[in-house]
Design an enzyme around this catalytic site. Sequence first.
Site, mmCIF file in Angstrom:
data_model
loop_
_atom_site.group_PDB
_atom_site.id
_atom_site.type_symbol
_atom_site.label_atom_id
_atom_site.label_comp_id
_atom_site.label_asym_id
_atom_site.label_seq_id
_atom_site.Cartn_x
_atom_site.Cartn_y
_atom_site.Cartn_z
ATOM 1 N N HIS A 125 -0.612 -9.766 -4.150
ATOM 2 C CA HIS A 125 0.139 -10.710 -4.983
ATOM 3 C C HIS A 125 -0.452 -12.122 -4.934
ATOM 4 O O HIS A 125 -0.070 -12.972 -5.732
ATOM 5 C CB HIS A 125 1.595 -10.784 -4.550
ATOM 6 N N ASP A 162 0.038 0.461 -4.995
ATOM 7 C CA ASP A 162 1.280 -0.146 -4.527
ATOM 8 C C ASP A 162 2.285 -0.102 -5.671
ATOM 9 O O ASP A 162 1.927 -0.261 -6.839
ATOM 10 C CB ASP A 162 1.015 -1.592 -4.112
ATOM 11 N N HIS A 164 4.396 -2.189 -6.578
ATOM 12 C CA HIS A 164 4.499 -3.486 -7.248
ATOM 13 C C HIS A 164 3.135 -3.861 -7.828
ATOM 14 O O HIS A 164 2.108 -3.674 -7.178
ATOM 15 C CB HIS A 164 4.960 -4.573 -6.272
#
Length: 309
Positions: A125, A162, A164
């Site tokens: 992220h 993942d 996300h």
Amino acid sequence: MTTLYLSHPDCLDHQTSKGHPERADRLVVIERALEQEAYSHLLRETAPRGDADMAMLAHTEEYVRNIFEAIPSKGIANIDDETLLSPGSWKAAMRALGAACYAVDEVIERKVDNAFCAIRPPGHHAEHAKPMGFCLFNNAAIAARHAQQKHGLERVAILDWDVHHGNGTQDIFWADKSVLYASIHEMLIYPGTGAACEKGEYDTIVNVPLQAGDGSPIFRLALENAVLPRIEAFAPDLIIISAGFDAHWRDPLANINLTEADFAYATKAVMDVADRCCDGRIVSILEGGYDLIGLSRSAAAHVTALMRG
């Protein structure tokens, strides 16, 4: 088949607040899972320490300096609602970078066949100049840049499973034709990016969003039909896996119903592609996974597959 396992106790020293899903126990349970006899032939090494120059392979100098200066002398400091710093966070982050880059070195130099880095904090992220979602530095992006700059690789593929979306990795490579970023993730959860129409300036971003409730058949079809053909056509010199295990059905932060068998299947499928296009060279880097049972079983299944078990 030689698989290298990299971790370091320093990664436990990145402390988060009570109840935070990204916690040191995540690495503890992976270590315990890999203590079984089946992993007696796993090559284990402690991760070397990385440095700020490594971080600047994917982030600005100002960003790296700001993270360093924000490290508290005691207690917990909040960067945002999800992303925290403690006195041990810099040390942990440098071990994470060191593991990722050392794994690339060992795989490219054919000292091992593939590698798995059990590290934290996670990274996918973290954007070029912004920390997000538990992440400080983008370990996978830095590993890709390291492979290109130190070893002269022309093309690197990053596969992110993942649950996300890896908005940070997408941000870093949005306008880079030398890196293919492919992500299978659940849509309408954090961070809200990763629509199929997000393709990058050179069509080297491949987003395959899943919906809440999707399970093994849809995940496997997405991998087989939408992701792996794009990776193979890209003909990378190295495949990096952003290996999050939070698509497991037990995970509290998402709604995709995978099992550890799905992660084993995905690992073997990626290995088949890697065997055909880049002499089997794979570096896998831990991202998410927040149910300790689901994480430990899934990571063990992943490592078993890497060992061609």
